[in-house]
Write a protein that holds these residues in place. Sequence first.
Motif, short mmCIF file in Angstrom:
data_model
loop_
_atom_site.label_atom_id
_atom_site.label_comp_id
_atom_site.label_asym_id
_atom_site.label_seq_id
_atom_site.Cartn_x
_atom_site.Cartn_y
_atom_site.Cartn_z
N LEU A 122 0.75 -1.33 0.02
CA LEU A 122 0.00 0.23 -0.10
C LEU A 122 0.92 1.33 0.15
O LEU A 122 0.61 2.36 -0.86
CB LEU A 122 -0.92 -0.04 1.26
N SER A 123 1.87 1.31 0.89
CA SER A 123 2.52 2.74 0.97
C SER A 123 3.45 2.65 -0.42
O SER A 123 3.77 3.93 -0.69
CB SER A 123 3.68 2.41 2.22
N ALA A 124 3.90 1.71 -0.89
CA ALA A 124 4.64 1.80 -2.20
C ALA A 124 3.67 2.24 -3.38
O ALA A 124 4.11 3.22 -4.32
CB ALA A 124 5.17 0.41 -2.70
N ILE A 125 2.40 1.94 -3.46
CA ILE A 125 1.52 2.29 -4.69
C ILE A 125 1.03 3.85 -4.36
O ILE A 125 1.19 4.40 -5.34
CB ILE A 125 0.18 1.48 -4.42
N VAL A 126 0.86 4.21 -3.19
CA VAL A 126 0.63 5.48 -2.96
C VAL A 126 1.64 6.33 -3.19
O VAL A 126 1.83 7.62 -3.66
CB VAL A 126 -0.01 5.89 -1.44
N GLU A 152 -7.54 0.68 -3.60
CA GLU A 152 -7.81 -0.66 -3.40
C GLU A 152 -7.69 -1.41 -4.66
O GLU A 152 -7.06 -2.76 -4.40
CB GLU A 152 -9.26 -0.71 -2.84
N GLU A 153 -8.24 -1.03 -5.69
CA GLU A 153 -7.86 -1.80 -7.17
C GLU A 153 -6.42 -2.06 -7.42
O GLU A 153 -6.12 -2.98 -7.81
CB GLU A 153 -8.88 -1.04 -8.05
N LYS A 154 -5.80 -0.71 -7.13
CA LYS A 154 -4.54 -1.12 -7.71
C LYS A 154 -3.84 -2.05 -6.47
O LYS A 154 -2.84 -2.69 -6.99
CB LYS A 154 -3.70 0.37 -7.46
N LEU A 155 -4.22 -1.95 -5.21
CA LEU A 155 -3.12 -2.85 -4.37
C LEU A 155 -3.46 -4.35 -4.61
O LEU A 155 -2.94 -5.03 -4.62
CB LEU A 155 -4.00 -2.64 -3.06
N ASN A 156 -4.89 -4.74 -5.06
CA ASN A 156 -5.00 -5.97 -5.10
C ASN A 156 -4.62 -6.50 -6.40
O ASN A 156 -4.38 -7.66 -6.46
CB ASN A 156 -6.77 -6.15 -5.20
N VAL A 188 -1.11 -13.00 0.58
CA VAL A 188 -2.00 -11.76 1.34
C VAL A 188 -3.21 -11.94 1.21
O VAL A 188 -4.23 -11.78 2.02
CB VAL A 188 -1.33 -10.32 0.84
N GLY A 189 -3.43 -12.34 0.00
CA GLY A 189 -4.90 -12.43 -0.58
C GLY A 189 -5.70 -11.18 -0.66
O GLY A 189 -5.04 -10.14 -1.00
N HIS A 190 -6.96 -10.92 -0.77
CA HIS A 190 -7.61 -10.03 -1.12
C HIS A 190 -7.89 -8.92 -0.03
O HIS A 190 -7.91 -9.18 1.35
CB HIS A 190 -9.27 -10.15 -1.56
N VAL A 191 -7.59 -7.41 -0.16
CA VAL A 191 -7.71 -6.66 0.68
C VAL A 191 -8.74 -5.61 0.38
O VAL A 191 -8.83 -5.11 -0.84
CB VAL A 191 -6.11 -5.98 1.02
#
Length: 235
Positions: free
Chosen positions: A104-108, A144-148, A212-215
Amino acid sequence: MTEELFATDAYVRSCEATVREAGDEGVVLDRTVFYARSGGQPGDTGVLRWDGGELRVLDTVKRGGRLVHEVDGEPPDEGTAVTAEIDWDRRHTLMRTHTALHALSAIVFRDYDVKVTGGNMEPGVARMDFELESIDAEFGREVEEKLNAELAADRPVRVSFLPRAEALADPDLIRTKVNLIPELVDPIRVIEIEGLDKQADGGTHVRSTAEVGHVRVAKTENKGKAFKRMRIELA
Ligand SMILES: [Zn+2]
């Protein structure tokens, strides 16, 4: 000094060890699989077993440089051989949660050029704070979409130990303020999510992002100027 087996292999659930110190504060072992609370990751819980006894470990903390297993009863004597076993389901959920936060931190940072200012996790739920001017549910859905998508890409997650000088020269690690790590720490432990994130980190992580699965981004909150919060939940 306790040998920290989780630092090189997060998947070891139990180990044989010897009691080095035992007192009101808890139990210090010569080696352990119990992660001590730090960097936003809670300490492990579990059990210590020995010939004729057993105790629950309620928390694991670092105190005065010692790794202390906090137990709920009379600890075994110094020198006792014990089996130390963590509550694996809880720990594995924490590993999934921790890896999700790094992604998450990397994507943001990558997509919005925004830095993380804080974070915390419990098994399966976590929050992360960003230096963002505004936040809304729409932004949450987009992230959320990018993370998954990144998690589903099954990116390998690797642990390595870099000489301090090398770590200080690495642009990815500079971004995550590797220079703030106390000077005595050498080598520096690094967690890399291949192709996505690299940071100095002491925590335990899963081997691959797919694990990790879905977040779900459960909530976005405005906590103040340049202080926005995102809460995530694992499926
Ligand atoms: Zn971390």
